[in-house]
Write a protein that holds these residues in place. Structure first.
Motif, PDB file in Angstrom:
ATOM      1  N   ALA A 129     -11.124 -30.420   9.412  1.00 35.64           N
ATOM      2  CA  ALA A 129     -11.387 -29.194  10.192  1.00 35.64           C
ATOM      3  C   ALA A 129     -10.517 -28.044   9.682  1.00 35.64           C
ATOM      4  CB  ALA A 129     -11.125 -29.459  11.677  1.00 35.64           C
ATOM      5  N   GLU A 130      -9.222 -28.303   9.469  1.00 33.26           N
ATOM      6  CA  GLU A 130      -8.305 -27.233   9.047  1.00 33.26           C
ATOM      7  C   GLU A 130      -8.593 -26.740   7.626  1.00 33.26           C
ATOM      8  OE1 GLU A 130      -4.270 -28.481   9.757  1.00 33.26           O
ATOM      9  OE2 GLU A 130      -4.539 -28.494  11.932  1.00 33.26           O
ATOM     10  N   SER A 131      -9.220 -27.593   6.813  1.00 30.97           N
ATOM     11  CA  SER A 131      -9.502 -27.181   5.425  1.00 30.97           C
ATOM     12  C   SER A 131     -10.556 -26.080   5.378  1.00 30.97           C
ATOM     13  CB  SER A 131      -9.991 -28.383   4.604  1.00 30.97           C
ATOM     14  OG  SER A 131     -11.321 -28.707   4.967  1.00 30.97           O
ATOM     15  N   GLY A 132     -11.407 -26.048   6.421  1.00 34.25           N
ATOM     16  CA  GLY A 132     -12.452 -25.027   6.467  1.00 34.25           C
ATOM     17  C   GLY A 132     -13.675 -25.362   5.626  1.00 34.25           C
ATOM     18  N   VAL A 133     -13.661 -26.489   4.909  1.00 33.66           N
ATOM     19  CA  VAL A 133     -14.817 -26.786   4.033  1.00 33.66           C
ATOM     20  C   VAL A 133     -15.852 -27.678   4.725  1.00 33.66           C
ATOM     21  CG1 VAL A 133     -13.457 -26.534   1.916  1.00 33.66           C
ATOM     22  CG2 VAL A 133     -13.770 -28.822   2.887  1.00 33.66           C
ATOM     23  N   GLY A 134     -15.444 -28.340   5.823  1.00 36.75           N
ATOM     24  CA  GLY A 134     -16.366 -29.242   6.526  1.00 36.75           C
ATOM     25  C   GLY A 134     -16.615 -30.511   5.719  1.00 36.75           C
ATOM     26  N   TRP A 135     -17.216 -31.499   6.375  1.00 37.62           N
ATOM     27  CA  TRP A 135     -17.464 -32.781   5.688  1.00 37.62           C
ATOM     28  C   TRP A 135     -18.359 -32.605   4.474  1.00 37.62           C
ATOM     29  CZ3 TRP A 135     -14.679 -36.947   6.219  1.00 37.62           C
ATOM     30  CH2 TRP A 135     -13.981 -37.145   7.418  1.00 37.62           C
ATOM     31  N   HIS A 136     -19.329 -31.678   4.572  1.00 38.18           N
ATOM     32  CA  HIS A 136     -20.252 -31.484   3.438  1.00 38.18           C
ATOM     33  C   HIS A 136     -19.536 -30.896   2.220  1.00 38.18           C
ATOM     34  CE1 HIS A 136     -20.186 -27.717   5.667  1.00 38.18           C
ATOM     35  NE2 HIS A 136     -20.351 -27.136   4.494  1.00 38.18           N
ATOM     36  N   GLY A 137     -18.351 -30.304   2.447  1.00 41.49           N
ATOM     37  CA  GLY A 137     -17.609 -29.703   1.329  1.00 41.49           C
ATOM     38  C   GLY A 137     -16.671 -30.678   0.628  1.00 41.49           C
ATOM     39  N   ILE A 138     -16.624 -31.920   1.102  1.00 46.98           N
ATOM     40  CA  ILE A 138     -15.745 -32.930   0.475  1.00 46.98           C
ATOM     41  C   ILE A 138     -16.519 -33.633  -0.643  1.00 46.98           C
ATOM     42  CG2 ILE A 138     -14.432 -35.079   0.880  1.00 46.98           C
ATOM     43  CD1 ILE A 138     -13.220 -32.729   2.398  1.00 46.98           C
ATOM     44  N   ASP A 139     -15.969 -33.604  -1.856  1.00 46.31           N
ATOM     45  CA  ASP A 139     -16.662 -34.207  -3.001  1.00 46.31           C
ATOM     46  C   ASP A 139     -16.254 -35.653  -3.236  1.00 46.31           C
ATOM     47  OD1 ASP A 139     -17.938 -31.754  -3.747  1.00 46.31           O
ATOM     48  OD2 ASP A 139     -16.011 -31.072  -4.550  1.00 46.31           O
TER      49      ASP A 139
END
Ligand code: KG4
Ligand code: ZN
Length: 346
Positions: free
Chosen positions: A63-73
């Protein structure tokens, strides 16, 4: 490449999201306070805390990263070295997440990650431009020297044959009634005194057999130091707080001095020295290493204070450089509490 990292090798429960090996988008670290009354980490308590806290900490980091689960590679986690029951929690959750999300999974070496932590400082040079480098990893569980001739190549050249530096400080603090973890308390007390040299003995190492084939000149021993402190406290108990502070200061000087002398011997040919691990926060160690590096014309790379202790940003960061063991092989891997070094990892 945006990677979610998970670290549960000891008593820190941590998750972080790091972009391209260096840009920390989020890093959540929880240090478990439950071990304080015991003066050391209790493995079963640690793993039970990880089980309870890790899912929430992972969610928070994403959540704090701001990228969301879809933004994790990719998902990366510590496979070792560390406490078996603690490692199992993080590694299992990482496997589950990678399976559920259909993302690659990567097994990361904890000590190599400590050395990568220096590159999480935006002011640090490019990790590909610093070789040959010497790596010093000093923590509660390890005191190790690595020769790093090129990116991704680590050769263990020295280590403690018994206690780690942090462990030696923690045990001394316990003996002096200073609480746990002892390293920071001793560091603070020592700053109020002038160290006396040679009060505590330098540990005897023995021969190559005792060091597992490593050069004894680059190895350390701290267990005799602890015994010397115990004898001293028994025969001449410190009379007041000032005397306790002086003892702590002299003891710290012995620990730190022994490390710095090994570093001096091992620096030959290195352009940079990278220092990671909780004990690298120690102010006296930082001062003495800075002196040596200045004298020898070597660049000193220290991690930012928030990345010195165990944290998942160093795991996600190292993974982002391509180090570690990637899936599909990673899915078949067990944890390895004594994973020797990552030099064979492609
Ligand atoms: O890297 P770390 O957080 O965990 C392990 O992987 O062990 O290191 C913890 C160790 C503890 O032994 C603690 O006493 C020590 O780092 N430490 C320090 C300082 N801050 C933490 N030792 C000396 N001086 C400090 N300022
Ligand atoms: Zn560590």
């Amino acid at each position: 490449m945006t990677i979610l990292g998970i670290e549960t090798s000891c008593d820190e429960t941590s998750a972080a999201v790091v972009r391209d090996g260096r840009e920390v988008l989020s890093c959540v670290v929880h240090t478990q306070p439950q071990h304080q009354p015991f003066g050391g980490v209790v493995p079963e308590i640690a793993s039970r805390c990880h089980i309870r806290l890790l899912p929430g900490i992972v969610k928070q980091a994403v959540a704090e990263s701001g990228v969301g689960w879809h933004g994790i590679d990719e998902i990366a986690a510590t496979r070792g070295p560390g406490l078996a029951s603690s490692l199992l929690v993080g590694w299992s959750l990482a496997k589950g997440l990678a399976m559920r999300l259909g993302k690659p999974l990567r097994a990361v070496h904890h000590m190599e990650a400590h050395l990568h932590s220096v590159f999480l400082d935006p002011a640090a040079p490019d990790p590909h431009s610093v070789y040959p480098m010497l790596g010093l990893a000093v923590s509660g569980g390890h005191t190790s020297l690595y020769r790093m001739p090129a990116f991704g190549r680590l050769e263990l050249i020295g280590r403690t044959v018994d206690d780690a530096a942090g462990e030696a400080l923690d045990k001394a603090a316990k003996l002096l009634g200073l609480g746990y973890p002892g390293g920071p308390v001793i560091d603070k007390l020592a700053r109020t005194c002038t160290p006396h040299q040679g009060i505590f003995p330098e540990g005897r190492i023995g021969d190559h057999a005792a060091t597992g084939g490593l050069n004894p000149d680059l190895c350390l021993s701290f267990s005799g130091l602890k015994t010397a402190l115990l004898r001293r406290v028994e025969t001449a108990p410190p009379a007041d707080e000032a005397a306790v502070a002086q003892l702590a200061c002299d003891y710290q000087e012995a620990v730190v001095g022994a490390i710095v002398r090994r570093v001096e011997k091992a620096l030959n040919g290195a352009r940079y020295l990278a220092v990671g691990g909780g004990v690298s926060l120690n102010s006296r160690l930082r001062t003495l290493l800075a002196d040596v590096c200045r004298k020898r014309g070597v660049g000193l790379l220290l991690a930012l204070p928030r990345h010195c202790g165990d944290n998942a940003a160093m795991i996600a960061g190292l993974a982002g450089t391509g180090r570690g063991i990637l899936s599909p092989a990673a899915f078949d891997l067990d944890i390895d509490p004594s994973w020797p070094s990552a030099d064979s990892v492609a």
